[in-house]
Design an enzyme around this catalytic site. Structure first.
Site, mmCIF file in Angstrom:
data_model
loop_
_atom_site.group_PDB
_atom_site.id
_atom_site.type_symbol
_atom_site.label_atom_id
_atom_site.label_comp_id
_atom_site.label_asym_id
_atom_site.label_seq_id
_atom_site.Cartn_x
_atom_site.Cartn_y
_atom_site.Cartn_z
ATOM 1 N N ASP A 94 -85.675 -36.246 46.719
ATOM 2 C CA ASP A 94 -86.650 -35.372 46.072
ATOM 3 C C ASP A 94 -85.851 -34.220 45.464
ATOM 4 O O ASP A 94 -85.298 -33.381 46.179
ATOM 5 C CB ASP A 94 -87.654 -34.872 47.121
ATOM 6 C CG ASP A 94 -88.746 -33.998 46.516
ATOM 7 O OD1 ASP A 94 -88.485 -33.363 45.475
ATOM 8 O OD2 ASP A 94 -89.850 -33.933 47.084
ATOM 9 N N LYS A 135 -93.358 -28.383 39.203
ATOM 10 C CA LYS A 135 -92.454 -27.260 39.457
ATOM 11 C C LYS A 135 -91.529 -27.019 38.248
ATOM 12 O O LYS A 135 -92.020 -26.788 37.165
ATOM 13 C CB LYS A 135 -91.686 -27.528 40.757
ATOM 14 C CG LYS A 135 -92.585 -27.995 41.920
ATOM 15 C CD LYS A 135 -93.598 -26.962 42.286
ATOM 16 C CE LYS A 135 -94.593 -27.273 43.390
ATOM 17 N NZ LYS A 135 -94.926 -28.567 43.833
ATOM 18 N N ARG A 152 -104.701 -46.943 31.434
ATOM 19 C CA ARG A 152 -104.130 -46.886 32.790
ATOM 20 C C ARG A 152 -102.779 -47.607 32.816
ATOM 21 O O ARG A 152 -101.861 -47.224 33.531
ATOM 22 C CB ARG A 152 -105.101 -47.505 33.809
ATOM 23 C CG ARG A 152 -104.548 -47.546 35.218
ATOM 24 C CD ARG A 152 -105.584 -47.708 36.331
ATOM 25 N NE ARG A 152 -106.788 -48.387 35.962
ATOM 26 C CZ ARG A 152 -106.941 -49.713 35.865
ATOM 27 N NH1 ARG A 152 -105.927 -50.525 36.128
ATOM 28 N NH2 ARG A 152 -108.098 -50.237 35.531
HETATM 29 C C1 LIG Z 1 -90.203 -30.475 47.207
HETATM 30 C C2 LIG Z 1 -91.602 -30.929 46.904
HETATM 31 N N1 LIG Z 1 -91.856 -32.243 46.792
HETATM 32 C C3 LIG Z 1 -93.100 -32.690 46.524
HETATM 33 C C4 LIG Z 1 -94.171 -31.827 46.389
HETATM 34 C C5 LIG Z 1 -95.540 -32.367 46.103
HETATM 35 O O1 LIG Z 1 -95.836 -32.228 44.737
HETATM 36 P P1 LIG Z 1 -97.306 -32.022 44.131
HETATM 37 O O2 LIG Z 1 -97.826 -30.730 44.652
HETATM 38 O O3 LIG Z 1 -97.063 -32.041 42.652
HETATM 39 O O4 LIG Z 1 -98.120 -33.173 44.591
HETATM 40 C C6 LIG Z 1 -93.944 -30.456 46.491
HETATM 41 C C7 LIG Z 1 -95.072 -29.519 46.337
HETATM 42 O O5 LIG Z 1 -94.956 -28.340 46.581
HETATM 43 C C8 LIG Z 1 -92.623 -30.000 46.759
HETATM 44 O O6 LIG Z 1 -92.363 -28.693 46.884
#
Ligand SMILES: Cc1ncc(COP(=O)(O)O)c(C=O)c1O
Length: 383
Positions: A174, A199, A50
């Site tokens: 993000d 993604k 962990r």
């Molecule tokens: C722009 C964005 N940020 C964060 C997330 C969350 O990621 P996760 O699904 O890997 O938890 C997503 C999920 O679709 C996303 O499109």
């Protein structure tokens, strides 16, 4: 080498060096929960999985280099990574967030973190002045997505970072939609970058993960502490999938971008499509900022079909495109934000930011462009 290696070289080699024990060219998956110690307190730097794992270390080194950060820490999902960032804050702290984020992010903020005394204000971050106006004495963080999901609005990362830093506020971006291949927020002034590695970074729709890339050693120490204390770490196998996926990030992104531009152009000329949201189109209101801030326009496009019924008619017919949530995989994924990614935002919330029931989002894959366009054309004929 005197010159810094290029992006594709870093993606393939940084953290990805051959295994010192065997010479294996691919980073091994260290599937272990614990590590043998020679005597009390004497070990090779690893005690318990962990806390740390060699496969994870390699991935963190790689992703920090790609985003040009000081360190990276990976988590079990994009949401776990965002939750880790929020865990750097405390009760009474205020966060300003974009009003058009991935729906899961405001869900975490509003229904979980606000119970712990954190405060959230949502503003249209495509205008930096809105961010400046919302800053309060207790504001600690500005959380941005650019381009936004699914309306493809941009935020000026440099302008927002400058104004936040003057007031002692940190900026998190993000960067899931663009990947560091096309946009590197830290170079534009951001303090931290977060990704759903699920993604484009992984790119093959076969694993879930998240990463926070930071710029300061205190942030890195705290994030490592959160991995240990809260335990939402990424498994060695998932780390390995991303290490493998990221090796082709540069070539994939080029192909995603090439196909994305062609799909956007096709949709913008299609008589059944009322409006297209894509920063690469010259009529996008922030096209100039897109050219300045990103080195490509990417593969994320939203378009308006007119109604829920029309969106459904079209989505039922797609064959090359796969109807489903998520994005950033090699396959073209098509989705309906109002009932999928943004269901949690609620009808009123969607109306306020302009997400309609007829809106469709597409994550253009790297299949042959002729096949993607023919599929969209036949599906749109159903409207
Ligand atoms: C722009 C964005 N940020 C964060 C997330 C969350 O990621 P996760 O699904 O890997 O938890 C997503 C999920 O679709 C996303 O499109």
């Amino acid at each position: 080498m005197s010159k810094q290696p290029g992006f594709a070289t870093k993606a393939i080699h940084t953290g990805q060096q051959a295994d010192p024990a065997t010479g294996a060219v691919t980073v091994p998956i260290y599937a272990t929960s614990t590590y043998v110690q020679e005597e009390i307190g004497k070990h090779k730097g690893y005690e318990y999985a962990r806390v740390s794992n060699p496969t994870r270390d390699r991935l963190e080194t790689n992703l920090a280099a790609l985003e040009t950060g000081a360190a990276a820490k990976v988590f079990a999902s994009g949401m776990a990574a965002i939750n880790a960032i929020a865990s750097l804050l405390k009760s009474g702290d205020h966060v300003i967030a974009g009003h058009n984020l991935y729906g899961g992010t405001p869900r975490l903020f509003n229904t979980v973190l606000s119970n712990f005394g954190m405060e959230f204000t949502y503003v249209n971050t495509s205008d930096a002045a809105n961010v400046a106006e919302a800053i309060r004495k207790n504001t600690r963080l500005v959380f941005l997505e650019t381009p936004t999901n699914p309306l493809m609005e941009l935020c000026d990362i440099r302008a927002i970072s400058d104004l936040c830093h003057q007031r002692g506020v940190e900026v998190v971006v993000d960067n899931t939609f663009m990947s560091p291949y096309f946009q590197r927020p830290i170079e534009l002034g951001a303090d931290m970058v977060v990704h759903s590695t699920t993604k484009f970074l992984n790119g093959h729709s076969d694993g879930l993960g998240g990463v926070v890339v930071c710029t300061k050693s205190e942030q890195a120490e705290r994030l490592a502490y959160l991995q240990k204390a809260a335990g939402a770490i990424l498994s060695p196998f998932e780390c390995w999938l991303i290490l493998r996926g990221v090796k082709t990030l540069a070539v994939r992104m080029l192909q995603h971008d090439g196909n994305g531009r062609k799909v956007a152009e096709f949709l913008s000329k299609h008589k059944k499509v009322e409006r297209v949201f894509y920063p690469g189109l010259p009529d996008h209101p922030q096209h100039e900022l897109a050219k300045r801030q990103m080195s490509g326009f990417g593969a994320m496009i939203a378009f308006e079909t007119g109604s829920l019924a029309d969106a459904n008619k079209m989505l039922r017919k797609v064959r090359v495109c796969s109807l489903g949530e998520s994005l950033g995989g090699v396959e073209t994924l098509i989705s309906h934000p109002a009932t999928m990614t943004h269901a949690a935002v609620g009808e009123e919330g969607r109306r306020k930011i302009g997400i309609t029931e007829g809106m469709v989002r597409i994550s253009v894959g790297i299949e042959d462009i002729e096949d993607i366009l023919a599929d969209l054309d036949q599906a749109l004929a159903a409207i």
